[in-house]
Design an enzyme around this catalytic site. Sequence first.
Site, PDB file in Angstrom:
ATOM      1  N   GLY A 165      52.390  18.169  42.038  1.00 46.94           N
ATOM      2  CA  GLY A 165      53.462  18.746  41.224  1.00 46.94           C
ATOM      3  C   GLY A 165      53.335  20.257  41.279  1.00 46.94           C
ATOM      4  O   GLY A 165      52.821  20.828  42.241  1.00 46.94           O
ATOM      5  N   ARG A 166      53.799  20.895  40.200  1.00 46.96           N
ATOM      6  CA  ARG A 166      53.806  22.360  40.188  1.00 46.96           C
ATOM      7  C   ARG A 166      52.407  22.948  40.393  1.00 46.96           C
ATOM      8  O   ARG A 166      52.216  23.867  41.186  1.00 46.96           O
ATOM      9  CB  ARG A 166      54.375  22.863  38.848  1.00 46.96           C
ATOM     10  CG  ARG A 166      55.864  22.696  38.683  1.00 46.96           C
ATOM     11  CD  ARG A 166      56.285  23.124  37.284  1.00 46.96           C
ATOM     12  NE  ARG A 166      55.746  22.202  36.292  1.00 46.96           N
ATOM     13  CZ  ARG A 166      56.450  21.236  35.708  1.00 46.96           C
ATOM     14  NH1 ARG A 166      57.720  21.094  35.973  1.00 46.96           N
ATOM     15  NH2 ARG A 166      55.881  20.426  34.842  1.00 46.96           N
ATOM     16  N   ILE A 167      51.429  22.421  39.669  1.00 44.15           N
ATOM     17  CA  ILE A 167      50.094  23.034  39.728  1.00 44.15           C
ATOM     18  C   ILE A 167      49.416  22.700  41.057  1.00 44.15           C
ATOM     19  O   ILE A 167      48.771  23.554  41.682  1.00 44.15           O
ATOM     20  CB  ILE A 167      49.245  22.616  38.503  1.00 44.15           C
ATOM     21  CG1 ILE A 167      49.959  23.040  37.207  1.00 44.15           C
ATOM     22  CG2 ILE A 167      47.855  23.253  38.568  1.00 44.15           C
ATOM     23  CD1 ILE A 167      49.324  22.496  35.924  1.00 44.15           C
ATOM     24  N   THR A 245      41.009  19.893  36.353  1.00 47.37           N
ATOM     25  CA  THR A 245      41.627  20.682  35.273  1.00 47.37           C
ATOM     26  C   THR A 245      42.811  19.905  34.700  1.00 47.37           C
ATOM     27  O   THR A 245      43.655  20.485  34.010  1.00 47.37           O
ATOM     28  CB  THR A 245      42.147  22.044  35.806  1.00 47.37           C
ATOM     29  OG1 THR A 245      43.006  21.799  36.921  1.00 47.37           O
ATOM     30  CG2 THR A 245      41.027  22.965  36.218  1.00 47.37           C
ATOM     31  N   ARG A 247      43.232  15.999  33.194  1.00 47.18           N
ATOM     32  CA  ARG A 247      42.811  15.378  31.942  1.00 47.18           C
ATOM     33  C   ARG A 247      41.510  14.631  32.223  1.00 47.18           C
ATOM     34  O   ARG A 247      41.353  14.006  33.282  1.00 47.18           O
ATOM     35  CB  ARG A 247      43.858  14.389  31.434  1.00 47.18           C
ATOM     36  CG  ARG A 247      45.073  15.024  30.771  1.00 47.18           C
ATOM     37  CD  ARG A 247      44.742  15.725  29.456  1.00 47.18           C
ATOM     38  NE  ARG A 247      45.911  16.281  28.784  1.00 47.18           N
ATOM     39  CZ  ARG A 247      46.339  17.538  28.907  1.00 47.18           C
ATOM     40  NH1 ARG A 247      45.694  18.389  29.683  1.00 47.18           N
ATOM     41  NH2 ARG A 247      47.401  17.948  28.235  1.00 47.18           N
ATOM     42  N   GLU A 276      36.811  14.223  25.201  1.00 44.42           N
ATOM     43  CA  GLU A 276      36.855  15.624  24.779  1.00 44.42           C
ATOM     44  C   GLU A 276      36.873  15.772  23.252  1.00 44.42           C
ATOM     45  O   GLU A 276      37.618  15.043  22.606  1.00 44.42           O
ATOM     46  CB  GLU A 276      38.129  16.230  25.382  1.00 44.42           C
ATOM     47  CG  GLU A 276      38.051  17.698  25.576  1.00 44.42           C
ATOM     48  CD  GLU A 276      39.192  18.190  26.466  1.00 44.42           C
ATOM     49  OE1 GLU A 276      39.396  17.621  27.562  1.00 44.42           O
ATOM     50  OE2 GLU A 276      39.867  19.111  26.042  1.00 44.42           O
ATOM     51  N   HIS A 294      38.133  23.414  28.289  1.00 44.89           N
ATOM     52  CA  HIS A 294      39.595  23.217  28.372  1.00 44.89           C
ATOM     53  C   HIS A 294      40.351  24.531  28.162  1.00 44.89           C
ATOM     54  O   HIS A 294      41.092  24.679  27.182  1.00 44.89           O
ATOM     55  CB  HIS A 294      40.050  22.155  27.362  1.00 44.89           C
ATOM     56  CG  HIS A 294      41.367  21.521  27.746  1.00 44.89           C
ATOM     57  ND1 HIS A 294      41.698  20.223  27.434  1.00 44.89           N
ATOM     58  CD2 HIS A 294      42.447  22.026  28.417  1.00 44.89           C
ATOM     59  CE1 HIS A 294      42.918  19.958  27.888  1.00 44.89           C
ATOM     60  NE2 HIS A 294      43.396  21.038  28.491  1.00 44.89           N
ATOM     61  N   ALA A 296      42.129  26.086  30.886  1.00 45.81           N
ATOM     62  CA  ALA A 296      42.860  26.386  32.128  1.00 45.81           C
ATOM     63  C   ALA A 296      44.105  27.237  31.904  1.00 45.81           C
ATOM     64  O   ALA A 296      44.421  28.099  32.706  1.00 45.81           O
ATOM     65  CB  ALA A 296      43.221  25.107  32.861  1.00 45.81           C
TER      66      ALA A 296
END
Length: 347
Positions: A165-167, A245, A247, A276, A294, A296
Site C-alpha cells: 500500500g502507501r507505506i 512497523t 501491527r 503491546e 510504536h 513510526a
Amino acid sequence: MIKGHVVVTRKIPEPGMEPLRAAGVSLSVLEEKEDRGPSHQDLLSVIPECDVLLPLLTEPVDRTLLERGDRLLGVAQMAVGFDNVDVDAATELGIPVGNTPGVLTETTADLAWALLMAAARRIPEAHNYQVAGRYKLWGPNLFTGMDVGPGASGRRKVLGIVGYGRIGQAMAQRSHGFDMEVLAHDPYNREGIDADARATWADLPELLERSDFVTLHTLLTDETRHLIGEAELRRMKSTAILINTARGPVVDEEALVQALREEWIAGAGLDVYEDEPAMKPGLAELPNAVLLPHVASASRDTRGRMAEMAAANTLAFLQGRRGPTTVNPQVYETAAYRARTERVRGG
Ligand code: GLV
C-alpha cells in the site's frame, strides 16, 4: 458553532484540539496524562452522552461500547490503523469510522528505514558500547554488520515488502538510493505491483527465501494475524533482517524470539508488539533486536496533521456529513446511518 459533545479519549496534539474548540463543541478529554489511558469502564460510562468519539489506537472500540452509544454519530480515530475498532459492528449500527491515512506514509517509511539501517549496522549495540565507555581500541571486528547497499561485495540486496500500500510503496522509493532489488507481495494489490517499475511481484514463500530485508506493511486482519510465524521465519535467510512497523500480531512474537535467539535470522527491528506495550519474554534481552515504542508516525508535523484530520472527521460527523476519510463509506447508504443522523441533518 457546531453542536454536540465530543469525547477525546487521550490528549491529542493541539492542531486537533484547536478546530474543535473554535467550532464551539462541548469537549472532554478523558485522560490528560501521557502514559495512561481511560479504562473500558470509563468509556462505557461516557459513551451514552457522546456524539462523536475521538479515540487513539490504544482504546478498544468494541461492539459493547458502540451499542451503548445511542447518540453516536461517528468514531474519528487518530491513526491510520483501525484494528482496535469493530468496524463491522459500527457499520451495522450506522456509525461511520474515520482514520488518518496518507499524512503518515513518509514518516512511517522513514522510521521503518531507520530500523532497517539500525539493525543492519547494529547501531543501538554500538551506541550502548560507546556510552558505557567500553570503546578502548579501534578493531576490525567491532560491530561488523550487514551492508544495505551493494557494499564491497557488489551484490545488490533484496528488499522484500509485504503489503504494498502507501507505506510499502514509500519503502520501495527509499530502496532506490541503496540500489536494491525489490520484491513485493500483496494479494490485494497485485495489479499495483505489476504496474510499478520499482518492484517485482513474489509469492510470500519466495519473497521470504530471497530477501535480505523483509519489511511488513499490512493492516492487521484475521488474514494477516501471525502471517509471519515459525514456518515463515525458518524460510528466511540466516543473514536476513525482519522489520515490523505495521501491527505486532502480524508476527508470532514468541517464534520471533526463538528465531533471533537461535539465529535462524540475523536480526529484527520492531516498532510494534503482539501484546503491546508488553513484549514476549526474552525479546528485550536479545542483542539482535532493535526495539522502539510504536513511534513510526511520531514526527511533530505528522502527528499534528493526524490530529487535524481526526478533528475534520469529528466536525463532519457532528453535522451528519460524510467524514473526509471514512474506512466504512458504505455506512452512508444505510438506513441505520440515516436514522442515527436524522436529528442533526434536519438542522
Ligand atoms: C499507527 O500505528 C497508526 O495506525 O496510525
